[in-house]
Write a protein that holds these residues in place. Structure first.
Motif, mmCIF file in Angstrom:
data_model
loop_
_atom_site.group_PDB
_atom_site.id
_atom_site.type_symbol
_atom_site.label_atom_id
_atom_site.label_comp_id
_atom_site.label_asym_id
_atom_site.label_seq_id
_atom_site.Cartn_x
_atom_site.Cartn_y
_atom_site.Cartn_z
ATOM 1 N N UNK A 99 0.827 -1.135 -0.068
ATOM 2 C CA UNK A 99 -0.099 0.019 -0.204
ATOM 3 C C UNK A 99 0.926 1.237 -0.149
ATOM 4 N N UNK A 100 0.339 2.170 -0.655
ATOM 5 C CA UNK A 100 1.052 3.358 -0.749
ATOM 6 C C UNK A 100 -0.039 4.422 -0.518
ATOM 7 N N UNK A 101 -0.018 5.105 0.731
ATOM 8 C CA UNK A 101 -1.310 6.134 1.159
ATOM 9 C C UNK A 101 -0.656 7.210 1.266
ATOM 10 N N UNK A 102 -1.474 8.241 0.524
ATOM 11 C CA UNK A 102 -1.324 9.813 0.802
ATOM 12 C C UNK A 102 -2.211 10.455 1.892
ATOM 13 N N UNK A 103 -1.866 11.254 2.833
ATOM 14 C CA UNK A 103 -2.538 11.626 3.709
ATOM 15 C C UNK A 103 -2.721 13.215 3.482
ATOM 16 N N UNK A 104 -3.864 13.726 3.699
ATOM 17 C CA UNK A 104 -4.278 15.341 3.508
ATOM 18 C C UNK A 104 -5.194 15.669 4.713
ATOM 19 N N UNK A 105 -5.045 16.763 5.450
ATOM 20 C CA UNK A 105 -5.605 17.066 6.618
ATOM 21 C C UNK A 105 -6.028 16.122 7.649
ATOM 22 N N UNK A 106 -5.221 15.214 7.774
ATOM 23 C CA UNK A 106 -5.556 13.832 8.884
ATOM 24 C C UNK A 106 -6.449 12.929 8.349
ATOM 25 N N UNK A 107 -6.668 12.632 6.937
ATOM 26 C CA UNK A 107 -7.386 11.768 6.399
ATOM 27 C C UNK A 107 -6.663 11.017 5.102
ATOM 28 N N UNK A 108 -7.212 10.004 4.774
ATOM 29 C CA UNK A 108 -6.677 9.495 3.489
ATOM 30 C C UNK A 108 -7.369 9.803 2.240
ATOM 31 N N UNK A 109 -6.144 10.726 1.598
ATOM 32 C CA UNK A 109 -6.456 11.291 0.075
ATOM 33 C C UNK A 109 -6.329 10.136 -0.780
ATOM 34 N N UNK A 110 -5.357 9.680 -0.852
ATOM 35 C CA UNK A 110 -5.284 8.482 -1.951
ATOM 36 C C UNK A 110 -4.612 7.269 -1.261
ATOM 37 N N UNK A 111 -5.157 6.293 -1.747
ATOM 38 C CA UNK A 111 -4.620 4.736 -1.082
ATOM 39 C C UNK A 111 -4.551 4.066 -2.615
ATOM 40 N N UNK A 112 -3.203 3.587 -2.693
ATOM 41 C CA UNK A 112 -2.938 2.745 -3.797
ATOM 42 C C UNK A 112 -2.545 1.344 -3.548
ATOM 43 N N UNK A 113 -3.131 0.418 -3.708
ATOM 44 C CA UNK A 113 -2.865 -1.184 -3.242
ATOM 45 C C UNK A 113 -2.498 -2.001 -4.375
ATOM 46 N N UNK A 114 -1.254 -2.597 -4.318
ATOM 47 C CA UNK A 114 -0.627 -3.565 -5.238
ATOM 48 C C UNK A 114 -0.716 -4.757 -4.735
ATOM 49 N N UNK A 115 -1.469 -5.924 -5.394
ATOM 50 C CA UNK A 115 -1.366 -7.286 -4.918
ATOM 51 C C UNK A 115 -0.836 -7.904 -5.881
ATOM 52 N N UNK A 116 -0.532 -9.448 -5.320
ATOM 53 C CA UNK A 116 -0.088 -10.378 -6.127
ATOM 54 C C UNK A 116 -1.303 -10.896 -6.966
ATOM 55 N N UNK A 117 -1.391 -10.331 -8.226
ATOM 56 C CA UNK A 117 -2.777 -10.682 -9.050
ATOM 57 C C UNK A 117 -2.741 -12.050 -9.015
ATOM 58 N N UNK A 118 -1.706 -12.917 -9.643
ATOM 59 C CA UNK A 118 -1.906 -14.450 -9.597
ATOM 60 C C UNK A 118 -2.476 -15.029 -8.729
ATOM 61 N N UNK A 119 -1.946 -14.851 -7.300
ATOM 62 C CA UNK A 119 -2.316 -15.513 -6.091
ATOM 63 C C UNK A 119 -3.552 -15.120 -5.759
#
Length: 131
Positions: A99-119
């Motif tokens: 997960x790569x998460x950007x925070x703005x004003x104490x809240x989650x602004x963007x959450x980018x999640x990368x998974x092992x797609x095959x599994x």
């Protein structure tokens, strides 16, 4: 500020562990982006974030997360997890997630999640019918 970001992570992670889509969405900004980078478009806004989380819990009702590594910055965190559980199809889930998460004003602004797609696809695919 990093302490504030860490506090947000702790609350946010607890919501995912509790499998509570309402509380997850509340910790996002109104115009938040949640993008599970596995072929579908991003969820835009709190209602879509809530639905994306609920869909995840429908696929894996006992979804759990073991933290592998975690780093914080002023307005972000980066985490690696091992996702576990049993999918709705009955298959065991043991999938890497970053997960790569950007925070703005104490809240989650963007959450980018990368998974092992095959599994992940192997775990959530419908069980084959036995002859």
């Amino acid at each position: 500020m990093t302490a504030t970001t860490r506090d947000l992570f702790e609350r946010y992670h607890a919501c995912w562990e509790a499998r509570d889509p309402d509380r997850i969405a509340e910790l996002h900004t109104i115009d938040s982006v949640f993008h599970l980078h596995s072929g579908q478009p991003p969820a835009l806004g709190r209602a879509a974030v809530r639905q994306a989380a609920a869909d995840s819990f429908e696929l894996v009702p006992d979804l759990g997360f073991k933290i592998v590594s975690l780093r914080f910055g002023e307005d972000f965190w980066v985490a690696r997890f091992k996702m576990t559980g049993k999918s709705a199809s009955g298959a065991a889930l043991d999938v890497d997630l970053a997960d790569f998460v950007l925070v703005e004003n104490g809240a989650v602004k963007e959450k980018h999640s990368y998974v092992d797609g095959v599994a992940m696809q192997a775990a959530i695919a419908p069980a084959e019918d036995s002859p």
